[in-house]
Design an enzyme around this catalytic site. Structure first.
Site, short mmCIF file in Angstrom:
data_model
loop_
_atom_site.label_atom_id
_atom_site.label_comp_id
_atom_site.label_asym_id
_atom_site.label_seq_id
_atom_site.Cartn_x
_atom_site.Cartn_y
_atom_site.Cartn_z
N HIS A 46 16.57 -8.51 -25.60
CA HIS A 46 16.12 -7.90 -26.86
C HIS A 46 16.29 -6.40 -26.84
O HIS A 46 16.59 -5.85 -27.91
CB HIS A 46 14.72 -8.14 -26.92
CG HIS A 46 14.00 -7.94 -28.15
ND1 HIS A 46 13.97 -9.05 -29.05
CD2 HIS A 46 13.80 -7.06 -28.92
CE1 HIS A 46 13.26 -8.53 -30.40
NE2 HIS A 46 12.97 -7.11 -30.07
N GLU A 68 19.82 -15.04 -27.92
CA GLU A 68 18.29 -15.04 -27.63
C GLU A 68 17.85 -16.53 -28.13
O GLU A 68 16.93 -17.00 -27.41
CB GLU A 68 17.69 -13.88 -28.67
CG GLU A 68 17.64 -12.68 -28.00
CD GLU A 68 16.58 -11.72 -28.72
OE1 GLU A 68 15.88 -11.30 -28.28
OE2 GLU A 68 17.00 -11.65 -29.91
N ASN A 381 39.49 -13.66 -0.95
CA ASN A 381 40.27 -14.28 -0.03
C ASN A 381 39.33 -15.18 0.94
O ASN A 381 39.82 -16.47 1.13
CB ASN A 381 40.70 -13.06 1.02
CG ASN A 381 41.88 -12.50 0.53
OD1 ASN A 381 42.62 -12.78 -0.42
ND2 ASN A 381 42.20 -11.18 0.97
#
Length: 655
Positions: A46, A68, A381
């Site tokens: 928000h 939202e 890795n």
């Protein structure tokens, strides 16, 4: 009103919200019952929507608004969201990050959210279809009951600063802060009218058991809140009805306002460039202080020595404070890894549990900024090469879920950061075969190719053990890039591995780059500075036996033998006089005795980078101006064990 002046603040807060959302979405995927994280997601989303709308970035605001609606499903579903929904949300966050970067670089968001909004709306329609199929009594039973008050109620009023540029966002943050300390019964503006709020006073009726001081402190912590008050609802009602006593209300607000300003001033957002300038000026002060200390030793003025000691003590305290201001938690880097590990483990079909330790360990901001890429290489890795697929781990008697730990801790004047996994480890034989194919070693070296040789080969430019290159790792730039970056930061990286059990990559970095404690020495008639954290001890060469082994000078000390390097030759110069002392330094995972002509003493130096052509031609990493105006070069201890010529030869072979 020209809002362009607020762009830096918008960018900083937007990146903070996006980073928090990435972490929170991954966290709530693992634990859908974490209501606190769900509320955190709503607050961040928000706030980001309100900020974007205020600044005129409609694409970011529209996409965040649609997100939202999906986040609302988190509140409605005890089992959380399906993986597909989480993937779509993370894709939206990636797009928002790219938009923020574009705003920073070009001034426009360069975002077309239509396709992502369609994906989000599809998720919502699917959920609505499920609800339509639910029994009628379930829907009826979900109706919100009438609000009943069971505890004390206080009226909270927050007055925003006159120059608050995003009142709607600040109003939401005030109500969100109150929601964490009780139940908001009603507010002005109402929650559904926040987007259009442009006033300066936020008022809320809060049901809470907390004292007024705690509530005021929570509200005052919201940016741009100039003052705040909190009083019992009955008292507030009487005050509103009794207009004859405005002075008392004014006095109460003044007292609360004073408290609010005190709380709000506990943290201040400062431009990073200003901190850099402050550190530069502090460095200049250190140089001037050293010059004054040198002059005092030649003067005979009563009281001058004591005055300089007082100046030194005060400037050292100031120096420590300036360095502390620049320190930020390494968690700023760690926050990116839950999302990274989640995405890569899914792509590789591996099960990985990420453990983050020492997240509050503090490090210089400049170091933290440069630390991200090396750690990403190490994590990639580990996931790609080190950690085995679940079925392979099960066959080896290991848990199907691997453990990847990233840990940070202070060690003296350094910070140590390790990336460890419980995977397959490094296979020296496999590394040797690849090195032979690439021409990095000859057939005669295969027999004595041990773990130490394998680890050093992994750091060779262009080397990789991957059979097929991918976008995860295997392009031969990872480990070499890690070592190069860490050395540029004045640190070192060390690998340790046990076949079948796992690998640990340890990065050791200085706390700060600007001011360094060093041991000043003379070599070839020139001053050189050795980082003090690399120095183990100093020796008189005449007190020890020096032997030649395979054509190399070795210094014998009790039961230990160390390679003896002539500092002048190693640093690209001709010795002026025979060396008299040796400095035992740590170089990678080895120790080397560096022969010097004279030990000058310990100095705090303000370091400066060197031009690439200088840094690449000798084992030096920087320079510093001494009190007499001469320049001391900073010794690169890691490069001592690999002379420049051999480094260039290795690069040529790898190419």
């Amino acid at each position: 009103m020209d809002i362009s002046e607020y762009l830096p603040m918008f960018l900083a807060e937007a990146r903070e919200h996006l980073q928090g959302l990435n972490l929170a979405v991954v966290r709530v995927e693992e634990d859908p019952a974490d209501r606190e994280t769900v509320d955190e997601i709503f607050r961040a989303a928000h706030s980001l929507k309100g900020m974007s709308a205020t600044m005129g970035f409609a694409g970011v605001a529209a996409l965040t608004h649609e997100m939202e609606n999906v986040f609302e499903l988190l509140r409605q579903r005890k089992g959380g969201l399906e993986r597909e929904a989480i993937d779509v949300l993370l894709e939206c966050l990636d797009a928002l990050e790219a938009a923020v970067d574009a705003i920073d670089a070009e001034g426009s968001e360069n975002l077309d959210p239509a396709a992502l909004i369609a994906k989000l709306q599809r998720l919502i329609r699917d959920r609505d279809a499920e609800e339509d199929e639910a029994p009628a009594e379930t829907a009826a039973g979900s109706a919100a009951p009438d609000i009943e008050v069971d505890g004390p109620v206080v009226v909270v009023r927050a007055t925003l600063a006159e120059d608050a540029m995003m009142p709607a966002v600040r109003a939401f943050q005030v109500l969100a802060a109150l929601g964490e300390h009780g139940r908001v019964l009603r507010s002005t503006p109402a929650e559904d009218a926040l987007d259009d709020f442009s006033g300066s006073v936020v008022e809320a009726w809060l049901e809470t058991e907390l004292e007024a001081e705690a509530i005021i402190a929570a509200v005052s912590a919201v940016p741009d809140v100039a003052s705040a008050t909190a009083e019992d609802a009955s008292v507030a009602a009487e005050a509103e009805a009794d207009a004859a006593e405005p002075e008392q209300a004014g006095d109460g607000q003044e007292r609360a306002g004073t408290h609010a300003k005190k709380s709000a001033s506990s943290t201040v957002r400062v431009d990073a460039d200003r901190l850099d300038v402050l550190m530069h000026l502090m460095g200049e002060l250190v140089v001037h202080r050293t010059q004054v200390e040198s002059l005092v030793s030649q003067a005979n003025v009563p009281g001058l020595a004591q005055a300089v000691q007082d100046l030194t003590r005060s400037s050292q305290a100031l120096q420590a404070m300036v360095m502390q201001v620049r320190m930020i938690p390494v968690d700023a880097v760690f926050l990116r890894f839950p999302r990274l590990v989640r995405d890569l483990s899914s792509k590789l079909d591996k099960k990985v549990e990420l453990v983050l330790t020492g997240r509050d360990t503090e490090l210089d901001r400049t170091v933290v900024d440069a630390l991200g890429d090396p750690l990403v290489h190490l994590v990639r890795n580990s996931l790609d090469h080190g950690i085995e697929p679940p079925e392979v781990r099960a066959a080896a008697g290991k848990p199907e879920t691997a453990t990847l730990e990233i840990a940070a801790r202070h060690a003296g004047g350094n910070v140590e950061i390790s990336v460890s996994d419980d995977g397959r480890g490094i296979d020296p034989a496999a590394v040797a075969r690849k090195a032979l194919d690439r021409g990095l070693i000859g057939p005669e070296q295969l027999e004595g190719f041990d773990m130490r040789a394998a680890i050093e080969t992994l750091f060779a430019p262009g080397f990789s053990t991957a059979e097929v290159t991918s976008d995860i790792s295997g392009r031969g730039v990872g480990m070499d890039a890690v070592r190069t970056t860490i050395r540029e930061l004045g640190g070192e990286v060390v690998l340790n591995s046990t076949p079948g059990q796992g690998t640990v990559a340890l990065i050791r970095l200085p706390l700060t780059l600007a001011i360094m404690s060093t041991l000043l020495v003379d070599a070839a008639g020139r001053p050189f500075a050795i980082p003090l954290d690399r120095v183990e001890r100093t020796l008189r060469i005449a007190d020890h036996v020096v032997r030649s082994v395979a054509g190399r000078a070795m210094l014998v000390e009790r039961d230990n033998v160390f390679p003896l390097l002539d500092a002048a030759a190693a640093l690209g110069h001709q010795a002026a006089t025979p060396p008299t002392h040796a400095v035992l330094v740590r170089s990678g995972d080895a120790r080397i005795a560096l022969a010097v002509e004279q030990l000058v003493g310990q100095r705090e130096l303000v370091t400066r980078p060197l031009p690439p052509e200088v840094a690449d031609s000798a084992a030096v990493s920087g320079g510093a101006v001494l009190s007499d105006g001469s320049i001391a070069l900073i010794v690169d201890c890691d490069a001592l064990s690999q002379p420049p010529v051999s480094r260039h030869e290795t690069m040529a072979r790898a190419a």
